[in-house]
Design a protein around this motif. Sequence first.
Motif, PDB file in Angstrom:
ATOM      1  N   VAL B  44     -10.172  -5.264   3.372  1.00 39.19           N
ATOM      2  CA  VAL B  44     -10.928  -5.217   2.126  1.00 39.19           C
ATOM      3  C   VAL B  44     -10.776  -3.830   1.522  1.00 39.19           C
ATOM      4  CG1 VAL B  44     -13.221  -5.440   1.073  1.00 39.19           C
ATOM      5  CG2 VAL B  44     -12.583  -6.896   3.017  1.00 39.19           C
ATOM      6  N   VAL B  45     -10.586  -3.785   0.217  1.00 37.75           N
ATOM      7  CA  VAL B  45     -10.460  -2.506  -0.488  1.00 37.75           C
ATOM      8  C   VAL B  45     -11.716  -2.310  -1.328  1.00 37.75           C
ATOM      9  CG1 VAL B  45      -9.068  -1.114  -2.048  1.00 37.75           C
ATOM     10  CG2 VAL B  45      -7.967  -2.816  -0.567  1.00 37.75           C
ATOM     11  N   ALA B  46     -12.481  -1.284  -0.998  1.00 36.20           N
ATOM     12  CA  ALA B  46     -13.711  -0.981  -1.731  1.00 36.20           C
ATOM     13  C   ALA B  46     -13.385  -0.107  -2.947  1.00 36.20           C
ATOM     14  CB  ALA B  46     -14.692  -0.260  -0.803  1.00 36.20           C
ATOM     15  N   PRO B  47     -14.322  -0.021  -3.907  1.00 39.81           N
ATOM     16  CA  PRO B  47     -14.055   0.783  -5.104  1.00 39.81           C
ATOM     17  C   PRO B  47     -13.779   2.256  -4.817  1.00 39.81           C
ATOM     18  CG  PRO B  47     -15.898  -0.682  -5.480  1.00 39.81           C
ATOM     19  CD  PRO B  47     -15.582  -0.779  -4.023  1.00 39.81           C
ATOM     20  N   ASP B  48     -14.289   2.754  -3.692  1.00 42.96           N
ATOM     21  CA  ASP B  48     -14.072   4.170  -3.386  1.00 42.96           C
ATOM     22  C   ASP B  48     -12.925   4.386  -2.394  1.00 42.96           C
ATOM     23  OD1 ASP B  48     -15.230   3.092  -1.165  1.00 42.96           O
ATOM     24  OD2 ASP B  48     -16.662   4.726  -0.846  1.00 42.96           O
ATOM     25  N   ALA B  49     -12.146   3.353  -2.166  1.00 48.94           N
ATOM     26  CA  ALA B  49     -11.106   3.455  -1.139  1.00 48.94           C
ATOM     27  C   ALA B  49      -9.904   4.259  -1.634  1.00 48.94           C
ATOM     28  CB  ALA B  49     -10.656   2.052  -0.734  1.00 48.94           C
ATOM     29  N   ASP B  50      -9.216   4.863  -0.669  1.00 51.42           N
ATOM     30  CA  ASP B  50      -7.932   5.501  -0.950  1.00 51.42           C
ATOM     31  C   ASP B  50      -6.887   4.394  -1.009  1.00 51.42           C
ATOM     32  OD1 ASP B  50      -5.574   6.857  -1.037  1.00 51.42           O
ATOM     33  OD2 ASP B  50      -5.833   7.906   0.878  1.00 51.42           O
ATOM     34  N   ILE B  51      -6.281   4.194  -2.157  1.00 51.86           N
ATOM     35  CA  ILE B  51      -5.383   3.049  -2.323  1.00 51.86           C
ATOM     36  C   ILE B  51      -3.907   3.445  -2.268  1.00 51.86           C
ATOM     37  CG2 ILE B  51      -7.079   1.751  -3.661  1.00 51.86           C
ATOM     38  CD1 ILE B  51      -5.501   2.490  -6.196  1.00 51.86           C
ATOM     39  N   THR B  52      -3.646   4.676  -1.853  1.00 55.38           N
ATOM     40  CA  THR B  52      -2.240   5.109  -1.846  1.00 55.38           C
ATOM     41  C   THR B  52      -1.384   4.278  -0.889  1.00 55.38           C
ATOM     42  OG1 THR B  52      -2.815   6.803  -0.225  1.00 55.38           O
ATOM     43  CG2 THR B  52      -2.760   7.467  -2.541  1.00 55.38           C
ATOM     44  N   GLY B  53      -2.008   3.714   0.146  1.00 53.80           N
ATOM     45  CA  GLY B  53      -1.244   2.915   1.102  1.00 53.80           C
ATOM     46  C   GLY B  53      -1.184   1.444   0.751  1.00 53.80           C
ATOM     47  N   GLU B  54      -1.815   1.066  -0.327  1.00 52.74           N
ATOM     48  CA  GLU B  54      -1.825  -0.345  -0.719  1.00 52.74           C
ATOM     49  C   GLU B  54      -0.533  -0.718  -1.446  1.00 52.74           C
ATOM     50  OE1 GLU B  54      -4.097  -2.351   0.249  1.00 52.74           O
ATOM     51  OE2 GLU B  54      -5.516  -0.849   1.017  1.00 52.74           O
ATOM     52  N   SER B  55      -0.305  -2.021  -1.538  1.00 56.79           N
ATOM     53  CA  SER B  55       0.888  -2.495  -2.245  1.00 56.79           C
ATOM     54  C   SER B  55       0.756  -2.202  -3.740  1.00 56.79           C
ATOM     55  CB  SER B  55       1.048  -4.006  -2.043  1.00 56.79           C
ATOM     56  OG  SER B  55      -0.002  -4.689  -2.692  1.00 56.79           O
ATOM     57  N   THR B  56       1.868  -2.236  -4.418  1.00 54.09           N
ATOM     58  CA  THR B  56       1.864  -1.999  -5.866  1.00 54.09           C
ATOM     59  C   THR B  56       0.955  -2.986  -6.586  1.00 54.09           C
ATOM     60  OG1 THR B  56       4.138  -1.205  -5.705  1.00 54.09           O
ATOM     61  CG2 THR B  56       3.341  -1.805  -7.897  1.00 54.09           C
ATOM     62  N   GLU B  57       0.980  -4.223  -6.136  1.00 53.18           N
ATOM     63  CA  GLU B  57       0.173  -5.262  -6.781  1.00 53.18           C
ATOM     64  C   GLU B  57      -1.317  -4.999  -6.573  1.00 53.18           C
ATOM     65  OE1 GLU B  57       1.101  -9.151  -5.385  1.00 53.18           O
ATOM     66  OE2 GLU B  57       0.251 -10.136  -7.143  1.00 53.18           O
ATOM     67  N   VAL B  58      -1.694  -4.639  -5.338  1.00 54.39           N
ATOM     68  CA  VAL B  58      -3.105  -4.358  -5.062  1.00 54.39           C
ATOM     69  C   VAL B  58      -3.544  -3.106  -5.818  1.00 54.39           C
ATOM     70  CG1 VAL B  58      -4.737  -3.674  -3.262  1.00 54.39           C
ATOM     71  CG2 VAL B  58      -3.120  -5.534  -2.847  1.00 54.39           C
ATOM     72  N   GLN B  59      -2.674  -2.115  -5.855  1.00 53.56           N
ATOM     73  CA  GLN B  59      -3.018  -0.912  -6.619  1.00 53.56           C
ATOM     74  C   GLN B  59      -3.259  -1.247  -8.082  1.00 53.56           C
ATOM     75  OE1 GLN B  59      -0.495   2.518  -6.175  1.00 53.56           O
ATOM     76  NE2 GLN B  59      -0.345   2.313  -3.951  1.00 53.56           N
ATOM     77  N   ALA B  60      -2.441  -2.118  -8.629  1.00 58.02           N
ATOM     78  CA  ALA B  60      -2.606  -2.483 -10.041  1.00 58.02           C
ATOM     79  C   ALA B  60      -3.938  -3.188 -10.267  1.00 58.02           C
ATOM     80  CB  ALA B  60      -1.450  -3.375 -10.474  1.00 58.02           C
ATOM     81  N   ILE B  61      -4.295  -4.048  -9.315  1.00 55.44           N
ATOM     82  CA  ILE B  61      -5.578  -4.764  -9.448  1.00 55.44           C
ATOM     83  C   ILE B  61      -6.736  -3.780  -9.307  1.00 55.44           C
ATOM     84  CG2 ILE B  61      -7.044  -6.513  -8.389  1.00 55.44           C
ATOM     85  CD1 ILE B  61      -4.432  -7.994  -7.619  1.00 55.44           C
ATOM     86  N   CYS B  62      -6.615  -2.871  -8.336  1.00 53.21           N
ATOM     87  CA  CYS B  62      -7.662  -1.855  -8.158  1.00 53.21           C
ATOM     88  C   CYS B  62      -7.842  -1.051  -9.441  1.00 53.21           C
ATOM     89  CB  CYS B  62      -7.305  -0.913  -7.003  1.00 53.21           C
ATOM     90  SG  CYS B  62      -7.414  -1.662  -5.375  1.00 53.21           S
ATOM     91  N   ASN B  63      -6.730  -0.635 -10.007  1.00 51.03           N
ATOM     92  CA  ASN B  63      -6.818   0.178 -11.220  1.00 51.03           C
ATOM     93  C   ASN B  63      -7.431  -0.612 -12.377  1.00 51.03           C
ATOM     94  OD1 ASN B  63      -5.700   2.424  -9.966  1.00 51.03           O
ATOM     95  ND2 ASN B  63      -3.598   1.813 -10.461  1.00 51.03           N
ATOM     96  N   ALA B  64      -7.239  -1.917 -12.343  1.00 46.86           N
ATOM     97  CA  ALA B  64      -7.776  -2.738 -13.429  1.00 46.86           C
ATOM     98  C   ALA B  64      -9.267  -3.002 -13.277  1.00 46.86           C
ATOM     99  CB  ALA B  64      -7.006  -4.061 -13.496  1.00 46.86           C
ATOM    100  N   VAL B  65      -9.696  -3.267 -12.057  1.00 48.95           N
ATOM    101  CA  VAL B  65     -11.094  -3.704 -11.886  1.00 48.95           C
ATOM    102  C   VAL B  65     -12.010  -2.597 -11.380  1.00 48.95           C
ATOM    103  CG1 VAL B  65     -10.364  -6.076 -11.497  1.00 48.95           C
ATOM    104  CG2 VAL B  65     -10.782  -4.574  -9.532  1.00 48.95           C
ATOM    105  N   HIS B  66     -11.473  -1.620 -10.699  1.00 48.93           N
ATOM    106  CA  HIS B  66     -12.321  -0.511 -10.224  1.00 48.93           C
ATOM    107  C   HIS B  66     -12.403   0.541 -11.327  1.00 48.93           C
ATOM    108  CE1 HIS B  66     -11.486  -1.685  -5.757  1.00 48.93           C
ATOM    109  NE2 HIS B  66     -12.379  -2.451  -6.340  1.00 48.93           N
ATOM    110  N   THR B  67     -13.092   0.146 -12.362  1.00 46.94           N
ATOM    111  CA  THR B  67     -13.297   1.058 -13.486  1.00 46.94           C
ATOM    112  C   THR B  67     -14.243   2.169 -13.069  1.00 46.94           C
ATOM    113  OG1 THR B  67     -15.162  -0.222 -14.279  1.00 46.94           O
ATOM    114  CG2 THR B  67     -12.982  -0.860 -15.094  1.00 46.94           C
ATOM    115  N   GLN B  68     -14.340   3.174 -13.869  1.00 43.64           N
ATOM    116  CA  GLN B  68     -15.262   4.262 -13.544  1.00 43.64           C
ATOM    117  C   GLN B  68     -16.694   3.748 -13.458  1.00 43.64           C
ATOM    118  OE1 GLN B  68     -14.000   7.291 -12.653  1.00 43.64           O
ATOM    119  NE2 GLN B  68     -16.088   7.506 -11.864  1.00 43.64           N
ATOM    120  N   ALA B  69     -17.020   2.798 -14.323  1.00 38.56           N
ATOM    121  CA  ALA B  69     -18.365   2.221 -14.283  1.00 38.56           C
ATOM    122  C   ALA B  69     -18.626   1.521 -12.954  1.00 38.56           C
ATOM    123  CB  ALA B  69     -18.535   1.243 -15.447  1.00 38.56           C
TER     124      ALA B  69
END
Lengths: 314, 83
Positions: B44-69
């Motif tokens: 599971v990837v939480a909003p505060d997680a370090d995503i550098t090790g995640e796949s490109t696709e997961v990183q893209a989703i994180c960047n889309a949904v883990h907004t600053q808010a």
Amino acid sequence: MAGYIGSKTVNLSTTGADIAGDADVSGALDVGGGLTVDNDGSTVLTVDRATSDGTIIDLQKSGSSVGSIGAYNSATGIISGSAASYTGIYLNTNKIEPAGNNFGSEIRADNTVDVGSSSYRFKDLYLSGDIAHKDAAGNARLLYDKSANLLGNAGTYLYGFGVYLGGTGSANLLDDYEEGTWTPEVRISNSTVGITYDNRHGFYTKIGRVVHLNGTVTLTNKGSNTGSIFLHGQPFSIANLTDDTSLESGSQSVDWYSNSNGLYHLSLICHNASSGFSFYKKSTATANLSSSAVAADIGNTFSFRISMTYLTNA
Amino acid sequence: MALEKIISQDRIEIVGDYKHIQVRTKTAVIEDGVELSSAYSRHVVAPDADITGESTEVQAICNAVHTQAVKDAYAAHLASQEV
């Protein structure tokens, strides 16, 4: 010698009659001793019921009818038996339907004719479409469609979207089962800096919203951070179900641990939505189990085995 | 008769108030296009997680949904946690 059928000449002998060409007969024709009709390269026998539906060929035994082939709604029906026990098939447009009545206003019958029996079964059945099962009242009970979906009544999926057990409400839906692995991750003050492992393994089973985890971890170094110890890496998010606290109830057990510093008892509790578990400790037999375990409570080669059950919102 | 091992992230789900991202990794053994076996692993990837090790696709989703808010709300949630 010669005889006549209608206006046609028939060659007669002591063994039968031979009609070499066409013969038109107006009226009934009785033939004893069997009737053989042959032709070469075209239709051998035409039996024509001129205008109405009904029996075309009457099949008899000992002078009594045992079945018939006839016309119904300009298609063919094959019926066997007598009143109250008619059984047959109706060769309708693009379908074969059960027949259970004599030729009349309706030869088809619903919910009376079986295919095979317990002692005399058909073998394989080859289909390219759906299998639809309805009960005697016509209500949908089961559908196995050509996309390999098994659906219960009202179109609810038995495969792919779950199965209803003990009722048909949302609380009766078992919608998921899965087994797999997860990787336990120890964090101190929510950081993994300096933490290294000799080994770490995790296994999970998810049944509906219940997640059960097993895991084992042995550190080679706990790093230099101080503060509370957490366990992360669980395979499913933790549901937020309890009010007034972020610590969710569940069944978390540290089954075994070693290389700690004076702990009397160690436990785990899950945080809602925070993707992790906290280690809680008892330092004495009479202490409450309400204090977070901290880095100072474990050695560099801290090792533990855990089993946990919690509820997920996934 | 060629055997291949194919690792894929076959399910990526966004769940919960703080948009946790559940990732299922499938490891399949394939022979001539037919799957012989498979196994799952999850994280599971939480909003505060370090995503550098995640796949490109997961990183893209994180960047889309883990907004600053979302990150702020999650941080506030963590800070408010009390026994």
